[in-house]
Design an enzyme around this catalytic site. Structure first.
Site, PDB file in Angstrom:
ATOM      1  N   GLU A   1      40.416  22.335  -1.552  1.00  0.00           N
ATOM      2  CA  GLU A   1      41.670  21.728  -2.005  1.00  0.00           C
ATOM      3  C   GLU A   1      42.852  22.687  -1.875  1.00  0.00           C
ATOM      4  O   GLU A   1      43.995  22.251  -1.894  1.00  0.00           O
ATOM      5  CB  GLU A   1      41.522  21.233  -3.456  1.00  0.00           C
TER       6      GLU A   1
ATOM      7  N   ASP B   1      37.690   8.504  -2.428  1.00  0.00           N
ATOM      8  CA  ASP B   1      36.552   7.572  -2.515  1.00  0.00           C
ATOM      9  C   ASP B   1      36.890   6.511  -3.553  1.00  0.00           C
ATOM     10  O   ASP B   1      37.902   6.608  -4.237  1.00  0.00           O
ATOM     11  CB  ASP B   1      35.279   8.328  -2.908  1.00  0.00           C
TER      12      ASP B   1
HETATM   13  N1  ADE Z   1      36.939  13.296  -7.644  1.00  0.00           N
HETATM   14  C1  ADE Z   1      36.931  12.643  -6.462  1.00  0.00           C
HETATM   15  N2  ADE Z   1      36.146  11.549  -6.519  1.00  0.00           N
HETATM   16  C2  ADE Z   1      35.638  11.516  -7.769  1.00  0.00           C
HETATM   17  C3  ADE Z   1      34.747  10.645  -8.440  1.00  0.00           C
HETATM   18  N3  ADE Z   1      34.244   9.586  -7.811  1.00  0.00           N
HETATM   19  N4  ADE Z   1      34.419  10.924  -9.725  1.00  0.00           N
HETATM   20  C4  ADE Z   1      34.947  12.008 -10.351  1.00  0.00           C
HETATM   21  N5  ADE Z   1      35.792  12.871  -9.777  1.00  0.00           N
HETATM   22  C5  ADE Z   1      36.140  12.627  -8.491  1.00  0.00           C
END
Ligand code: ADE
Length: 250
Positions: free
Chosen positions: A7, A214
């Site tokens: 990041e 996601d």
């Molecule tokens: N950071 C990126 N995706 C995530 C997720 N699905 N759950 C928790 N933190 C995240």
């Protein structure tokens, strides 16, 4: 600040006159980015790791603002991978002292609040930096095959509520439950609201900027690592540099 090396590594690579100090298992890299004095660090995952890192930035490095940048799972159904969420406020979704009647669900005991508000000026700067970056996302150094894969063409920017907890969410029932419990929830991650709590208690302005990697359902276990590997560092560098353009050069 970011939670993972991916990041922030492009940001770290652009810092001039670097000085590296190790404290408590973290490497704090100080120097200048875009002519502005900065310290960059990745905190590792979760609320404890990020809270202790934010505390060190404030108490040992005397930073006067914190910008947290990284990825998040989308909670609002209109968000797509590659969109950007800027924190209006942050909540700890795994904080629940409500069996004690004095406390509401999500309330931080003794602070008497459930949401930490980000700094309005940093939000405004982050929004215009994100617009500028995303307008040119196709010309950034991101492999076109990856942009095509996620159908990232004209990503959206949203300012809203981010929820934080010590849990990677990859379950459509769990994310649906949080969506119902937290009105206006945009995305979930694992560090923002703990950094926000530390900043709140030290009176330090902050903002959290998250690219959606996601959708926090069963597809998250594939989408998250790919997005982190190929895309997030470009978002972090592009948006943070845009914010720094507002500050006086030291
Ligand atoms: N950071 C990126 N995706 C995530 C997720 N699905 N759950 C928790 N933190 C995240």
């Amino acid at each position: 600040m970011g939670a993972m090396p991916e990041e922030i590594f492009l940001i770290s690579s652009k810092i001039e006159n670097k000085e590296i100090v190790s404290i408590g298992n973290r490497e704090y890299i100080s120097g200048k980015l875009c002519g502005v004095k900065v310290v960059t660090v990745f905190s590792r995952w979760g609320k404890v790791a990020s809270a202790q890192t934010a505390t060190t930035l404030i108490t040992k490095f005397n930073v006067d603002k914190i910008i947290f940048t990284g990825v998040a799972g989308g909670a609002d159904r209109t968000l797509d991978i590659g969109d950007v969420v800027i924190s209006r406020d942050l909540i700890q979704h795994d904080m629940d002292a409500s069996p004690i009647p004095a406390f509401a669900k999500f309330e931080i005991p003794l602070l008497g609040i459930t949401h930490f508000k980000a700094d309005p000026e940093l939000i405004r700067m982050a929004e215009s930096a994100a617009y500028y970056f995303l307008d040119t996302v196709n010309t950034q150094d991101i492999p076109l095959t990856i942009l095509d894969h996620y159908q990232i063409t004209r990503p959206k920017i949203v300012i809203g509520t981010i929820a934080t907890g010590d849990e990677f969410i990859a379950d459509k029932l769990k994310i649906a439950e949080l969506r119902t419990q937290i009105p206006g929830l945009q995305c979930i991650e694992m560090e923002g609201a703990s950094v926000a709590q530390v900043c709140h208690e030290h009176l330090i302005p902050f903002v959290v900027i998250r690219a959606i990697s996601d959708k926090a359902d069963s597809t998250a276990i594939h989408d998250f690592p790919n997005f982190v590997k190929h895309i997030v560092s470009h978002y972090s560098l592009g948006i943070v540099s845009g914010i720094l353009a507002n500050f006086t050069k030291d």
